[in-house]
Design a protein around this motif. Structure first.
Motif, PDB file in Angstrom:
ATOM      1  N   ASP A  57      33.491  35.267  25.674  1.00  0.00           N
ATOM      2  CA  ASP A  57      34.502  36.330  25.573  1.00  0.00           C
ATOM      3  C   ASP A  57      34.872  36.859  26.954  1.00  0.00           C
ATOM      4  O   ASP A  57      36.046  37.095  27.247  1.00  0.00           O
ATOM      5  CB  ASP A  57      33.999  37.483  24.705  1.00  0.00           C
ATOM      6  CG  ASP A  57      33.781  37.086  23.260  1.00  0.00           C
ATOM      7  OD1 ASP A  57      34.471  36.162  22.787  1.00  0.00           O
ATOM      8  OD2 ASP A  57      32.920  37.696  22.612  1.00  0.00           O
ATOM      9  N   VAL A  58      33.863  37.059  27.789  1.00  0.00           N
ATOM     10  CA  VAL A  58      34.107  37.566  29.144  1.00  0.00           C
ATOM     11  C   VAL A  58      34.946  36.566  29.928  1.00  0.00           C
ATOM     12  O   VAL A  58      35.937  36.930  30.570  1.00  0.00           O
ATOM     13  CB  VAL A  58      32.776  37.876  29.869  1.00  0.00           C
ATOM     14  CG1 VAL A  58      33.009  38.178  31.340  1.00  0.00           C
ATOM     15  CG2 VAL A  58      32.055  39.032  29.196  1.00  0.00           C
ATOM     16  N   LEU A  59      34.569  35.290  29.874  1.00  0.00           N
ATOM     17  CA  LEU A  59      35.317  34.265  30.607  1.00  0.00           C
ATOM     18  C   LEU A  59      36.733  34.106  30.057  1.00  0.00           C
ATOM     19  O   LEU A  59      37.678  33.906  30.828  1.00  0.00           O
ATOM     20  CB  LEU A  59      34.572  32.933  30.570  1.00  0.00           C
ATOM     21  CG  LEU A  59      33.272  32.901  31.369  1.00  0.00           C
ATOM     22  CD1 LEU A  59      32.513  31.615  31.098  1.00  0.00           C
ATOM     23  CD2 LEU A  59      33.537  33.068  32.853  1.00  0.00           C
ATOM     24  N   ALA A  61      38.599  36.330  28.909  1.00  0.00           N
ATOM     25  CA  ALA A  61      39.418  37.483  29.281  1.00  0.00           C
ATOM     26  C   ALA A  61      39.999  37.355  30.682  1.00  0.00           C
ATOM     27  O   ALA A  61      40.884  38.121  31.052  1.00  0.00           O
ATOM     28  CB  ALA A  61      38.588  38.766  29.181  1.00  0.00           C
ATOM     29  N   ALA A  62      39.525  36.406  31.447  1.00  0.00           N
ATOM     30  CA  ALA A  62      39.909  36.314  32.857  1.00  0.00           C
ATOM     31  C   ALA A  62      40.974  35.260  33.097  1.00  0.00           C
ATOM     32  O   ALA A  62      40.961  34.196  32.506  1.00  0.00           O
ATOM     33  CB  ALA A  62      38.679  35.981  33.690  1.00  0.00           C
ATOM     34  N   CYS A  63      41.877  35.580  33.998  1.00  0.00           N
ATOM     35  CA  CYS A  63      42.867  34.615  34.466  1.00  0.00           C
ATOM     36  C   CYS A  63      43.358  35.084  35.835  1.00  0.00           C
ATOM     37  O   CYS A  63      44.294  35.873  35.912  1.00  0.00           O
ATOM     38  CB  CYS A  63      44.041  34.480  33.520  1.00  0.00           C
ATOM     39  SG  CYS A  63      45.202  33.220  34.067  1.00  0.00           S
ATOM     40  N   PRO A  64      42.713  34.695  36.867  1.00  0.00           N
ATOM     41  CA  PRO A  64      41.624  33.732  37.002  1.00  0.00           C
ATOM     42  C   PRO A  64      40.255  34.408  36.969  1.00  0.00           C
ATOM     43  O   PRO A  64      40.152  35.626  37.050  1.00  0.00           O
ATOM     44  CB  PRO A  64      41.864  33.174  38.406  1.00  0.00           C
ATOM     45  CG  PRO A  64      42.363  34.365  39.168  1.00  0.00           C
ATOM     46  CD  PRO A  64      43.227  35.120  38.172  1.00  0.00           C
ATOM     47  N   SER A  65      39.226  33.567  36.885  1.00  0.00           N
ATOM     48  CA  SER A  65      37.854  34.035  37.104  1.00  0.00           C
ATOM     49  C   SER A  65      37.590  33.898  38.598  1.00  0.00           C
ATOM     50  O   SER A  65      37.821  32.843  39.178  1.00  0.00           O
ATOM     51  CB  SER A  65      36.853  33.181  36.330  1.00  0.00           C
ATOM     52  OG  SER A  65      36.951  33.435  34.944  1.00  0.00           O
ATOM     53  N   LEU A  66      37.143  34.977  39.198  1.00  0.00           N
ATOM     54  CA  LEU A  66      36.990  35.007  40.655  1.00  0.00           C
ATOM     55  C   LEU A  66      35.590  34.619  41.099  1.00  0.00           C
ATOM     56  O   LEU A  66      34.602  34.986  40.476  1.00  0.00           O
ATOM     57  CB  LEU A  66      37.317  36.403  41.185  1.00  0.00           C
ATOM     58  CG  LEU A  66      38.735  36.895  40.913  1.00  0.00           C
ATOM     59  CD1 LEU A  66      38.915  38.323  41.408  1.00  0.00           C
ATOM     60  CD2 LEU A  66      39.765  35.969  41.569  1.00  0.00           C
ATOM     61  N   SER A  83      30.437  26.285  36.927  1.00  0.00           N
ATOM     62  CA  SER A  83      30.487  25.348  35.795  1.00  0.00           C
ATOM     63  C   SER A  83      30.916  26.067  34.517  1.00  0.00           C
ATOM     64  O   SER A  83      31.654  25.502  33.698  1.00  0.00           O
ATOM     65  CB  SER A  83      29.145  24.640  35.605  1.00  0.00           C
ATOM     66  OG  SER A  83      28.122  25.566  35.377  1.00  0.00           O
ATOM     67  N   SER A  84      30.500  27.318  34.349  1.00  0.00           N
ATOM     68  CA  SER A  84      30.923  28.083  33.166  1.00  0.00           C
ATOM     69  C   SER A  84      32.422  28.351  33.195  1.00  0.00           C
ATOM     70  O   SER A  84      33.096  28.270  32.160  1.00  0.00           O
ATOM     71  CB  SER A  84      30.165  29.411  33.095  1.00  0.00           C
ATOM     72  OG  SER A  84      28.793  29.195  32.946  1.00  0.00           O
ATOM     73  N   ILE A  85      32.943  28.668  34.368  1.00  0.00           N
ATOM     74  CA  ILE A  85      34.380  28.916  34.498  1.00  0.00           C
ATOM     75  C   ILE A  85      35.163  27.646  34.189  1.00  0.00           C
ATOM     76  O   ILE A  85      36.146  27.672  33.437  1.00  0.00           O
ATOM     77  CB  ILE A  85      34.728  29.459  35.902  1.00  0.00           C
ATOM     78  CG1 ILE A  85      34.110  30.839  36.104  1.00  0.00           C
ATOM     79  CG2 ILE A  85      36.244  29.496  36.108  1.00  0.00           C
ATOM     80  CD1 ILE A  85      34.129  31.318  37.550  1.00  0.00           C
TER      81      ILE A  85
END
Length: 176
Positions: A57-59, A61-66, A83-85
């Protein structure tokens, strides 16, 4: 380096772009200072680590993940979150040295952007570029997922390990 992220958030806020929000997740040693510095930024939310079952859910929500790393001895450092991103199918926003492994991943995978550490103006510009071009963000996310699958496969790792062992064995044989 969260200083760069907070400075980029300030730039975005000063430009009046209310649709872009920054979510900082974690309880590291600097979390109290980060919370204090983010207090006056309306586009920043700081939250504690989330349980593992909420990671997706956290990932998402991000665009982008920093991935903000300080300049210096991070050339071979790849945070486990990379790797999770990539697996999440979200674009990567990397604030890293140009000769780092994370930079290589972003460039070869065509999965996001890279800016120099401490360059909050470029980070803000790249975040705003992705916010105004959602198709590009989706493309980066797809590319990152594909790249992560290719680079992280067991067959690839075994192949590289076999190649390394073969090289070492040949060197030992030549020197004997």
């Amino acid at each position: 380096d969260l200083e760069t992220v907070l400075a980029a958030a300030r730039i975005v806020e000063e430009q009046g772009v209310s649709a872009v929000k920054f979510l900082l997740v974690g309880d590291g040693c600097a979390s109290d200072e980060v919370r204090r510095r983010a207090r006056d930024l309306t586009n920043v939310q700081v939250t504690s680590y989330q349980p593992e079952e909420r990671l997706s859910d956290v990932l998402a929500a991000a665009c982008p993940s920093l991935i903000p790393l300080r300049s210096g001895p991070t050339r071979y450092c790849v945070p486990s979150t990379v790797s999770s991103i990539l697996a999440s199918g979200r674009p990567v926003g990397a604030s890293v040295d140009g000769n780092s492994e994370v930079s290589r991943i972003v460039e070869e995978g065509n999965c996001g952007f890279r800016v120099d550490p401490d360059d909050s103006a470029s980070m803000a510009a790249e975040i705003l570029r992705l916010a105004s071009n959602r198709d590009q963000g989706r493309e980066y996310g797809r590319n990152g997922r594909k790249f992560g699958e290719q680079q992280g496969s067991l067959n690839r790792a075994v192949g590289e390990y076999e190649e390394l062992l073969t090289t070492v064995a040949e060197q030992v044989k030549e020197s004997a």
